[in-house]
Design an enzyme around this catalytic site. Sequence first.
Site, short mmCIF file in Angstrom:
data_model
loop_
_atom_site.label_atom_id
_atom_site.label_comp_id
_atom_site.label_asym_id
_atom_site.label_seq_id
_atom_site.Cartn_x
_atom_site.Cartn_y
_atom_site.Cartn_z
N LYS A 113 4.54 -47.18 -67.31
CA LYS A 113 5.62 -47.99 -67.89
C LYS A 113 5.26 -48.46 -69.29
O LYS A 113 6.10 -48.48 -70.19
CB LYS A 113 5.91 -49.20 -66.99
N LYS A 196 11.05 -34.47 -57.68
CA LYS A 196 11.77 -35.08 -56.57
C LYS A 196 13.13 -35.64 -57.01
O LYS A 196 13.36 -35.91 -58.19
CB LYS A 196 10.92 -36.18 -55.94
N LYS A 199 16.51 -41.36 -59.14
CA LYS A 199 17.59 -41.80 -60.03
C LYS A 199 17.10 -41.97 -61.46
O LYS A 199 17.90 -42.01 -62.38
CB LYS A 199 18.29 -43.05 -59.51
P1 ADP Z 1 13.91 -43.52 -57.29
O1 ADP Z 1 12.79 -42.55 -57.47
O2 ADP Z 1 15.23 -42.85 -57.20
O3 ADP Z 1 13.89 -44.65 -58.31
P2 ADP Z 1 12.72 -45.43 -55.57
O4 ADP Z 1 11.43 -45.24 -56.29
O5 ADP Z 1 13.47 -46.71 -55.76
O6 ADP Z 1 13.68 -44.19 -55.87
O7 ADP Z 1 12.44 -45.21 -54.02
C1 ADP Z 1 12.81 -46.06 -52.98
C2 ADP Z 1 12.28 -45.48 -51.69
O8 ADP Z 1 12.83 -44.17 -51.45
C3 ADP Z 1 10.75 -45.30 -51.68
O9 ADP Z 1 10.24 -45.66 -50.40
C4 ADP Z 1 10.55 -43.83 -51.94
O10 ADP Z 1 9.36 -43.35 -51.36
C5 ADP Z 1 11.80 -43.20 -51.31
N1 ADP Z 1 12.20 -41.99 -52.07
C6 ADP Z 1 12.77 -41.97 -53.28
N2 ADP Z 1 13.02 -40.71 -53.69
C7 ADP Z 1 12.59 -39.90 -52.71
C8 ADP Z 1 12.58 -38.48 -52.53
N3 ADP Z 1 13.07 -37.64 -53.44
N4 ADP Z 1 12.05 -37.99 -51.38
C9 ADP Z 1 11.56 -38.82 -50.44
N5 ADP Z 1 11.54 -40.17 -50.54
C10 ADP Z 1 12.05 -40.72 -51.66
#
Ligand code: ADP
Length: 333
Positions: A113, A196, A199
Amino acid sequence: MSKEIIVSGIRPTGNLHLGNYLGAVNNFIKMQYEHNCYFFIADYHSLTTHPNPIDLHKNVRQVLVEYLACGLDPEACTLYIQSDLPQVAELYMMLNMHAYMGELERVASFKEKARTQPNNVNAGLLTYPVLMAADIIIHKATKVPVGKDQEQHLEMARTFGNRFNRIYEKEIFPEPFAFNYGKELVKIPGLQGGGKMSKSDGDGNVINLNDSPEVIRKKISRAVTDLGPTEPNTPPTTPVQNLLDLMAIVSGNEKVSHYANLYANCSIRYGDMKKDLAEDLVNYLTPIREKIAAIDGDENLLKRVVQIGKEKANISAQATLIECREAIGFRGF
Ligand code: ADP
Ligand code: TRP
């Protein structure tokens, strides 16, 4: 199996997507009937990015609605909003007194970050793992269902809990460890050919749980593929494999074999495969989207859920905080 105390949260940054659902929320749902679960919306954590108040509230509400639509049962688990537990903020402050600049500066997510948003390197960002530790240990959690990206934070939660126990010579906090249902952690691929579904890579990379059928079709039609196989029996390239992986989840293995065979003999038409995948995604997500729409209008339900969650979470947090205050020497007169 003995009951574990489980804690997990998601930052409210908008709609939940398929990755959030399959990687996290779906696991919560399975755990809630077997363990003592605390699931929350991490709105304190959101403050590091300075959201405007209207967006923050909207996003918290959206995650709450979507948690419920996915099947989180407020009777079975404790479902709450992090900022309804001011005890978390107090414990965070206590833990901060024994969290050292050096160890915080070495955290991978902080370094990342600090590199990507150099004009907003605030103290909240630096102490993000301390706040996350407070979330976890305030309920004396033993297990935390999170993705691989959170492992370092979890290790710090153990460090801060152990340190508090040692300094104040009280065994208040057990050690929390990562937990997931079944085998490996799932990683849902994104639509842009690379890593992966996340968002942070933009709306085109994710399928949100409440995307309309039209939006799903459009996103899938724009998903990255390749120029097509030129040699028979070569393994699919990453972008194509990603779509096959999504297909395996929503369409089943038979369809995956069908398209993998077409790829292997160089007769695959990505347009057909995408149409097929899009329709299966639409069917897979329609029940959730309909539940989201139904719950979204039910203001009384949301109010009730938030209130029950707040009360249940407060009981657990308050009990721990009393122990911490006593241990520290805030003993009253
Ligand atoms: P993002 O990457 O979209 O910002 P977050 O980091 O807020 O999502 O993730 C929130 C939860 O969802 C976490 O527990 C994370 O491990 C799970 N998660 C997010 N994206 C994935 C993915 N592509 N596959 C599996 N789990 C995910
Ligand atoms: N840091 C987590 C994430 O970005 C969210 C989170 C905050 C969390 N506090 C937590 C997860 C406590 C598990 C337990 O996904």
